[in-house]
Scaffold this motif. Structure first.
Motif, PDB file in Angstrom:
ATOM      1  N   LEU A 180       0.763  -1.139   0.409  1.00 23.69           N
ATOM      2  CA  LEU A 180       0.215   0.156   0.290  1.00 23.69           C
ATOM      3  C   LEU A 180       0.914   0.988   0.570  1.00 23.69           C
ATOM      4  O   LEU A 180      -0.125   2.506  -0.471  1.00 23.69           O
ATOM      5  CB  LEU A 180      -1.262   0.022   1.090  1.00 23.69           C
ATOM      6  CG  LEU A 180      -1.535  -1.432   1.503  1.00 23.69           C
ATOM      7  CD1 LEU A 180      -2.421  -1.116   2.695  1.00 23.69           C
ATOM      8  CD2 LEU A 180      -2.278  -1.382  -0.031  1.00 23.69           C
TER       9      LEU A 180
ATOM     10  N   TYR B 195      -6.058  -0.153   1.858  1.00 24.63           N
ATOM     11  CA  TYR B 195      -6.462  -0.999   1.658  1.00 24.63           C
ATOM     12  C   TYR B 195      -7.698  -1.582   1.196  1.00 24.63           C
ATOM     13  O   TYR B 195      -8.751  -1.187   1.559  1.00 24.63           O
ATOM     14  CB  TYR B 195      -6.129  -2.171   2.967  1.00 24.63           C
ATOM     15  CG  TYR B 195      -6.654  -1.547   3.747  1.00 24.63           C
ATOM     16  CD1 TYR B 195      -8.061  -3.193   4.318  1.00 24.63           C
ATOM     17  CD2 TYR B 195      -6.230  -1.121   5.111  1.00 24.63           C
ATOM     18  CE1 TYR B 195      -8.768  -2.702   5.246  1.00 24.63           C
ATOM     19  CE2 TYR B 195      -7.914  -0.956   6.175  1.00 24.63           C
ATOM     20  CZ  TYR B 195      -8.092  -1.838   6.136  1.00 24.63           C
ATOM     21  OH  TYR B 195      -9.521  -1.509   7.227  1.00 24.63           O
TER      22      TYR B 195
ATOM     23  N   TRP C 135      -9.677   1.819  -2.717  1.00 26.75           N
ATOM     24  CA  TRP C 135      -8.594   1.182  -2.700  1.00 26.75           C
ATOM     25  C   TRP C 135      -7.180   1.480  -3.518  1.00 26.75           C
ATOM     26  O   TRP C 135      -7.672   1.776  -4.937  1.00 26.75           O
ATOM     27  CB  TRP C 135      -9.107  -0.230  -3.695  1.00 26.75           C
ATOM     28  CG  TRP C 135      -8.380  -1.348  -3.410  1.00 26.75           C
ATOM     29  CD1 TRP C 135      -7.325  -1.208  -2.403  1.00 26.75           C
ATOM     30  CD2 TRP C 135      -8.207  -1.996  -3.990  1.00 26.75           C
ATOM     31  NE1 TRP C 135      -6.652  -3.105  -2.863  1.00 26.75           N
ATOM     32  CE2 TRP C 135      -7.295  -3.785  -3.538  1.00 26.75           C
ATOM     33  CE3 TRP C 135      -9.001  -3.067  -5.658  1.00 26.75           C
ATOM     34  CZ2 TRP C 135      -7.515  -4.778  -4.497  1.00 26.75           C
ATOM     35  CZ3 TRP C 135      -8.711  -4.435  -5.873  1.00 26.75           C
ATOM     36  CH2 TRP C 135      -7.786  -4.902  -5.135  1.00 26.75           C
ATOM     37  N   SER C 136      -6.203   1.433  -2.925  1.00 26.55           N
ATOM     38  CA  SER C 136      -5.033   1.700  -4.225  1.00 26.55           C
ATOM     39  C   SER C 136      -4.060   0.690  -3.485  1.00 26.55           C
ATOM     40  O   SER C 136      -3.799   0.357  -2.624  1.00 26.55           O
ATOM     41  CB  SER C 136      -4.197   3.168  -3.077  1.00 26.55           C
ATOM     42  OG  SER C 136      -2.962   3.228  -4.093  1.00 26.55           O
ATOM     43  N   ILE C 137      -3.436   0.926  -5.040  1.00 26.87           N
ATOM     44  CA  ILE C 137      -2.246  -1.007  -4.461  1.00 26.87           C
ATOM     45  C   ILE C 137      -0.704   0.488  -5.523  1.00 26.87           C
ATOM     46  O   ILE C 137      -0.856   0.763  -5.906  1.00 26.87           O
ATOM     47  CB  ILE C 137      -2.191  -1.813  -5.304  1.00 26.87           C
ATOM     48  CG1 ILE C 137      -4.123  -2.315  -5.274  1.00 26.87           C
ATOM     49  CG2 ILE C 137      -1.357  -2.427  -5.500  1.00 26.87           C
ATOM     50  CD1 ILE C 137      -4.623  -3.914  -5.772  1.00 26.87           C
TER      51      ILE C 137
END
Length: 109
Positions: A21, A28, A93-95
């Motif tokens: 993350l 998440y 949501w972020s990756i």
């Protein structure tokens, strides 16, 4: 409606998917489902659940990158589809980085 599809090009034996993350620790996935498909394109669930416990463990392990690991243990996987099923009213949501672990499947004549 947040979704990510990964094409591994060849069938592989997948053991885990790791989501980092980075600087967005609250980004998440709240509830996530990972579907797997072989060369036949038929999707089957291979991991479903709440990633909150995994996110907490990741924050304790490495707060700088927050590596959330989802253990898959599935053979003959060509594609992975990650879908967030939960919703957070403030954080999307972020990756920062995605890794897929496993071995390339052995091709037999």
């Amino acid at each position: 409606d947040e979704e990510l599809t990964v094409d591994l090009r060849d069938e592989s034996d997948v053991t885990a998917v790791r989501l980092e993350l980075g600087r967005l620790p609250m980004a998440y996935p709240r509830d996530v489902r990972v579907d797997c498909a072989g060369s036949d394109h038929a999707w089957q669930p291979c991991w479903t659940g709440s990633s909150s416990a995994a996110a907490l463990s990741a924050a304790l392990q490495d707060p700088r990158t927050m590596p959330i690991t989802l253990f898959i243990r599935r053979g003959a996987v060509r594609r992975l589809r990650l879908r967030q099923l939960g919703v957070d009213p403030l954080d999307a949501w972020s990756i920062a980085e995605l890794s897929v672990y496993g071995t390339r499947a052995t091709v037999r004549p």
